[in-house]
Design a protein around this motif. Sequence first.
Motif, mmCIF file in Angstrom:
data_model
loop_
_atom_site.group_PDB
_atom_site.id
_atom_site.type_symbol
_atom_site.label_atom_id
_atom_site.label_comp_id
_atom_site.label_asym_id
_atom_site.label_seq_id
_atom_site.Cartn_x
_atom_site.Cartn_y
_atom_site.Cartn_z
ATOM 1 N N TYR A 212 1.872 -1.368 0.788
ATOM 2 C CA TYR A 212 1.823 -1.277 2.119
ATOM 3 C C TYR A 212 2.839 -2.157 2.867
ATOM 4 O O TYR A 212 2.876 -2.392 4.182
ATOM 5 C CB TYR A 212 0.399 -1.749 2.964
ATOM 6 C CG TYR A 212 -0.813 -0.707 2.241
ATOM 7 C CD1 TYR A 212 -1.020 0.309 3.105
ATOM 8 C CD2 TYR A 212 -1.642 -1.134 1.352
ATOM 9 C CE1 TYR A 212 -1.896 1.337 2.656
ATOM 10 C CE2 TYR A 212 -2.788 -0.291 1.334
ATOM 11 C CZ TYR A 212 -2.812 0.925 1.805
ATOM 12 O OH TYR A 212 -3.928 1.690 1.364
ATOM 13 N N CYS B 55 1.881 -1.574 6.697
ATOM 14 C CA CYS B 55 1.561 -0.278 7.363
ATOM 15 C C CYS B 55 0.243 0.185 7.002
ATOM 16 O O CYS B 55 -0.060 1.547 7.022
ATOM 17 C CB CYS B 55 2.626 0.609 6.904
ATOM 18 S SG CYS B 55 2.755 1.063 5.177
ATOM 19 N N CYS C 262 1.008 3.056 11.438
ATOM 20 C CA CYS C 262 2.160 3.679 10.699
ATOM 21 C C CYS C 262 3.369 3.090 11.269
ATOM 22 O O CYS C 262 3.471 3.014 12.453
ATOM 23 C CB CYS C 262 1.829 5.224 10.925
ATOM 24 S SG CYS C 262 3.445 5.981 10.207
ATOM 25 N N LYS C 263 4.377 2.840 10.462
ATOM 26 C CA LYS C 263 5.631 2.327 10.836
ATOM 27 C C LYS C 263 6.476 3.587 10.982
ATOM 28 O O LYS C 263 7.825 3.235 11.340
ATOM 29 C CB LYS C 263 6.141 1.304 10.143
ATOM 30 C CG LYS C 263 5.168 0.156 9.883
ATOM 31 C CD LYS C 263 4.748 -0.586 11.136
ATOM 32 C CE LYS C 263 3.690 -1.310 10.604
ATOM 33 N NZ LYS C 263 3.065 -2.154 11.709
#
Lengths: 196, 582
Positions: B245, B562, B566-567
Amino acid sequence: MISFRHTKTDGAEYLSHLDLLRHIDRTLKRARIAVKTSEGFHPHPKIFMNNPLGLGIKSIAEYCAVETDFNGDFKKAFNENSPNGIKCLDFKTVDREPNFAHTIERCGYSAEWNAPFDTEEFLNRSKIVVTDKRGRTLDVRPRIYSLELKDGTLSFTLGCGENNLRPDLFCEILQNEYGGKAGNITKISAYGKYTF
Amino acid sequence: MTVNLENLRELLLRVEKPSRYTGGEFGAPALRPSAFDFCMCFPDLYEVGMSNLGIKIVAESILERGYTADFCFTPYKDFGSGLKELGVPLYSLGLKKPLKEFDMLGFSMQFELSYTNMLYMLDLAGIPLLRKERENGNYPLIAIGGPCAVNPEPVADFVDIVFIGDGESVDADVADLYVKHGKATKEFFDEIIKLDGVYVPALSNKVRKALINDLDGAIFPERFTVPNCESVHDRAVIEVMRGCYRGCRFCQAGFIYRPVRPRSAETLTKQACSLIANTGYDEVSLNSLSTGDYPSLRGLIKSLKNSLPDGVTLALPSLRADSFDGEFAQDARRVSLTFAPEAGTQRLRDVINKDITEDEIIKAAESAFDIGYSAVKLYFMLGLPTETDEDLEGIGRICSIIKYCYKKKKRNKPLRISVSCSTFIPKPFTPFQWERLSTQDEIKSKQEKLIASLRGKGVTLNWSDGFTAKLEAVLARGDRNIGKVIELAYKNGCIFDGWDKELNKDGWKKAFEESGISPDEYIRERDENEILPWDFIDIGVTKEFLLSERRKAYAGIVTGNCQNSCKGCGLQKQCSSAGGKK
């Protein structure tokens, strides 16, 4: 406590002593044979093996004892979970730790041999002195108990434990003297108070 | 034909650890020749390869379809040259079959410095190194996979097939097609390049990485082969999740293994229990890029604890070492904590998006000290983009603070701190893929500064060799021309390049000279408009995302984890935490 005899063949002859211990430990775990451990901060399973066998020497006479209350068919349970070259040949329930590393006094070996010589003459010598890599000399004659040569097979008994003489070193002595080459050196028996 | 070990007896007795070469391990599958004989090859020693989980998964996937999957590891030089002298070809461990007689050899490329070991194995097997030299002969297909496959160009001339991404099913799909076509025909190659994750260098096709969405249902071995001699990680391993993540900007694994796919606690518990029962190991390692981030770690540990036999210990992540005290018996022998701050100051940690603060390290260290830990291992990187002397000095500062924390209370043992400082290497598919590598002089002077700043602090320091870093950087971002250098280096006697004591610098330098290729051309900063050798691969993460991450790095802006938001890296549709596939 269970004391058992096992093989070190089929590739297992190339295992170091420590790796062999690890394999026996894991075999027992896989077989769900609960082994007692030593007390203390770093508990070790109570597995007691005989003296280390030189690398590459096969054996059908390795002895080992484990502290356990297991009362099933040890041989079957062990062999179903052990690597190919480490198979239990026989076992016994015993009251006390047989301390194979100390109580085994002599071991019998066999080897293929292709240069006939007079074994009696060899045994009649009062001294057989060898020099090790560090230049120390030692009379190994008292450590040799028997020697026979029959149909290309050498059978011999050597001291073990405090009185140890490595079978490969012994064969090297013969090779140096008579030429020829020892092959397939195998430990076939062990003699001590608790062997069977 | 098989190789008879009895004929190798004298050689085996002469070499170090002969049980590396004898096979016959407990738990190794009983093999017989099949319609597709595959040999999983690992370009490092038996002890290293036997610890690798990936090759076990690939082999399992091949076996599951009824084919043969054997193993072979790089022999150490003593055994390798012994085989050569005897004229015995390199053979597989299970069937003892010469590698040359297999249908496919699959090399697992874990890091760039093992490229020459692959050539060594091919050479020992009597297989021509270059694809074009094999064209009209009866040779196995040579395939590679693993993290290095994301830029396969440096080894493209040696191999027939490159597997990119998850290996759970695509390798076996290719096996099926091989059997369908009877051999590696033109039709076979035309068909396999339609699969995700298959790149055929001879055809220079575009490729998207293979992706397993359902890791929980994915193939995983129920039993491990228990190595003959102790391996480097001699324990049961479960993969709690794939991907990470965090998105640290230097970390290739953090980008190429996206999206994050956790396995369920139920599946993991089942896998751990079956491995422990089938191997006799007494330790389970919870593997992933960042196990501390597993969504329900506490629940997983509880489930494992309730199901595993007594006496089995778990290897847990250091940052959370305190959280589980009393809940689960940590291995009593474990006295060392490991942290990877990677950079000495918060500023630089922001640049690399390393989401860990000094406070977190201190808090974790303090509570671990209170439950008996007395050693700390710290991992740092040197030569990161924007790095200054202040960042290097920060490393010493962190050590001092940790020491202070330890001394605040009376403790029984003296504290041991060890610092490992590697050199930052720009890798493909990271936001730093365009960065330059520090020059040899810079690396040297930074290392000297670091050594000076840690002197007298009672800290053990390890650092990596500058030349090794340069070589790794060249191979990692190389193009097809680099293949010539690798081949020449091998011919100059270079193998086991990853080992400090084996690395043959002169052999490599000579190879660069002979090929007329300048390594400096490969370690310079790349222009953002330049076409990169690995651009033809679709790894899932978009180039725009990598570029925006690069910009944010220079602005010192953290993107963060993330897991919660969400990126937009490009894999949203495949990512369960982004609301995509479940």
